[in-house]
Enzyme design. Sequence first.
Site, short mmCIF file in Angstrom:
data_model
loop_
_atom_site.label_atom_id
_atom_site.label_comp_id
_atom_site.label_asym_id
_atom_site.label_seq_id
_atom_site.Cartn_x
_atom_site.Cartn_y
_atom_site.Cartn_z
N LEU A 6 0.84 -1.21 0.00
CA LEU A 6 0.00 0.00 0.00
C LEU A 6 0.87 1.25 0.00
CD1 LEU A 6 -2.72 -1.07 2.59
CD2 LEU A 6 -2.54 -1.58 0.14
N GLY A 9 -1.21 6.57 0.26
CA GLY A 9 -1.57 7.56 1.29
C GLY A 9 -1.01 8.95 1.02
N HIS A 308 28.85 25.94 4.28
CA HIS A 308 29.88 26.68 5.02
C HIS A 308 29.53 26.80 6.51
CE1 HIS A 308 30.68 28.17 0.94
NE2 HIS A 308 29.38 28.46 0.90
P1 TTP Z 1 -1.74 5.84 7.02
O1 TTP Z 1 -0.40 5.99 7.68
O2 TTP Z 1 -2.93 5.62 7.88
O3 TTP Z 1 -2.04 7.08 6.08
P2 TTP Z 1 -1.01 7.96 5.28
O4 TTP Z 1 0.15 7.15 4.83
O5 TTP Z 1 -1.74 8.70 4.21
O6 TTP Z 1 -0.46 9.02 6.35
P3 TTP Z 1 -1.23 10.17 7.17
O7 TTP Z 1 -2.09 9.48 8.19
O8 TTP Z 1 -0.08 10.90 7.79
O9 TTP Z 1 -1.99 11.04 6.21
O10 TTP Z 1 -1.69 4.64 5.98
C1 TTP Z 1 -1.23 3.34 6.24
C2 TTP Z 1 -0.74 2.71 4.96
O11 TTP Z 1 -1.80 2.49 4.05
C3 TTP Z 1 0.24 3.54 4.22
O12 TTP Z 1 1.15 2.67 3.63
C4 TTP Z 1 -0.60 4.26 3.19
C5 TTP Z 1 -1.66 3.27 2.88
N1 TTP Z 1 -2.97 3.79 2.54
C6 TTP Z 1 -3.46 3.64 1.25
O13 TTP Z 1 -2.77 3.11 0.38
N2 TTP Z 1 -4.71 4.09 0.98
C7 TTP Z 1 -5.51 4.67 1.91
O14 TTP Z 1 -6.64 5.02 1.61
C8 TTP Z 1 -4.98 4.82 3.25
C9 TTP Z 1 -5.80 5.48 4.31
C10 TTP Z 1 -3.72 4.37 3.51
#
Ligand code: TTP
Length: 393
Positions: A6, A9, A308
């Site tokens: 994933l 995000g 520097h």
């Molecule tokens: P999160 O850490 O919950 O979300 P984020 O990575 O966008 O960070 P933030 O909360 O700071 O905005 O996500 C957990 C993992 O899942 C991360 O690898 C991103 C992924 N993810 C997606 O791919 N799609 C989504 O809709 C969400 C919520 C997360």
Amino acid sequence: MKAVVLAAGKGTRIRPLSDAVPKPMLPVADRPLAAHAVDAAIDAGADEIVLVVGYEADEVESFFGSERRGVPVSYAVQTEQNGTADAVNAAREHLEGPFAVLNGDNLYDPDAIERLFERRPAVCAVEVDEPSNYGVLSTDDGTVSGIVEKPANPPTNLANAGAYAFPEKAADWLEVPASERGEHEITDVLARVIEEFAVTPVTLDRWMDVGRPWELLEANEWKLGDLDRRIEGDVSDSAHLEGDVVVEPGATVKPGVVIEGPVLIRSGATVGPNAYVRGATLIGEDVSVGNGVEIKNSVLSAGTSVNHLSYVGDSVLGQDVNFGAGTTVANLRHDDGDVKFTVKGERISTGRRKFGVVVGDRVKTGINSSLTPGLKLGTEATTAPGEVVERDR
Ligand code: TTP
């Protein structure tokens, strides 16, 4: 087995570092953050990687391309970030047979991912001191009997570490209702799998979820610590390199430089003359660290210059930053308290006694700028010569 990673995000908590570079592509030692999860999956025997992308998808696609280390890489686009189950569901048409899901912003102990794959259906768990901050697994006779989010009375100290090896059937259960926070969560898919299958908990020795800027620093501390000494760049005879120092081909270390590992100097970077670089530090591609500069426990992203008479400690600098001569970072409070940092408008403790500054891409500081602990400078922010900067900008 296919591994879905994933990486869609927005990374809102790690801003400004994620303003243009998506969090999974932020540097952790010698590769982007998400490449550590992808490589762990490949080492565990994944035969295809499916990256779920969304926010700044092009950055992810241009790094990984169509294969990594001989393993095909494909992409699924999640148009809105509606949660982790929704993200896996975006990859639905890529799924056939059992499949693994890993978070692209987590660092896993690679041996555990191998065990996760072998013992499927399985979920990675990590023993934590305060389980009520996590999704907590309950177990019964060696299998997982339930998962509960942030419980007041945790049944175990086993936190869900966000790595799953699911049976094929789980692909039919991805359309879960939205949770209280309005997201479709992969943990609800796991809950269904737990009801229907015997799921093995696989304990990780080490795990990290990178959400906030100091966690990126900690991720680098971990992965830089794993590097073995390798000197392939152009290093002056009068430079002194101690411990696990990696100087990549095409990097230059000039006379009078002292480096104490773990330190990684990436290709195209120049250090010195007369600079002092202490671990754990990442000097990114094409970075320039010049005369009389000390860098300690920091990440300098690609293209940044500190040329520097400057000090940078316990800090994360984005890409193409320029620190004017004499810029000094304070990384310790006089009251010795933990340094605080603002995440999404809220001032919170980093839990670190030593923490410097977080600087967005293309920031320029004026000469003799003094930067105070826990300061955030947004993308393209500037400071004036001689300024003492105490407020985020
Ligand atoms: P999160 O850490 O919950 O979300 P984020 O990575 O966008 O960070 P933030 O909360 O700071 O905005 O996500 C957990 C993992 O899942 C991360 O690898 C991103 C992924 N993810 C997606 O791919 N799609 C989504 O809709 C969400 C919520 C997360």
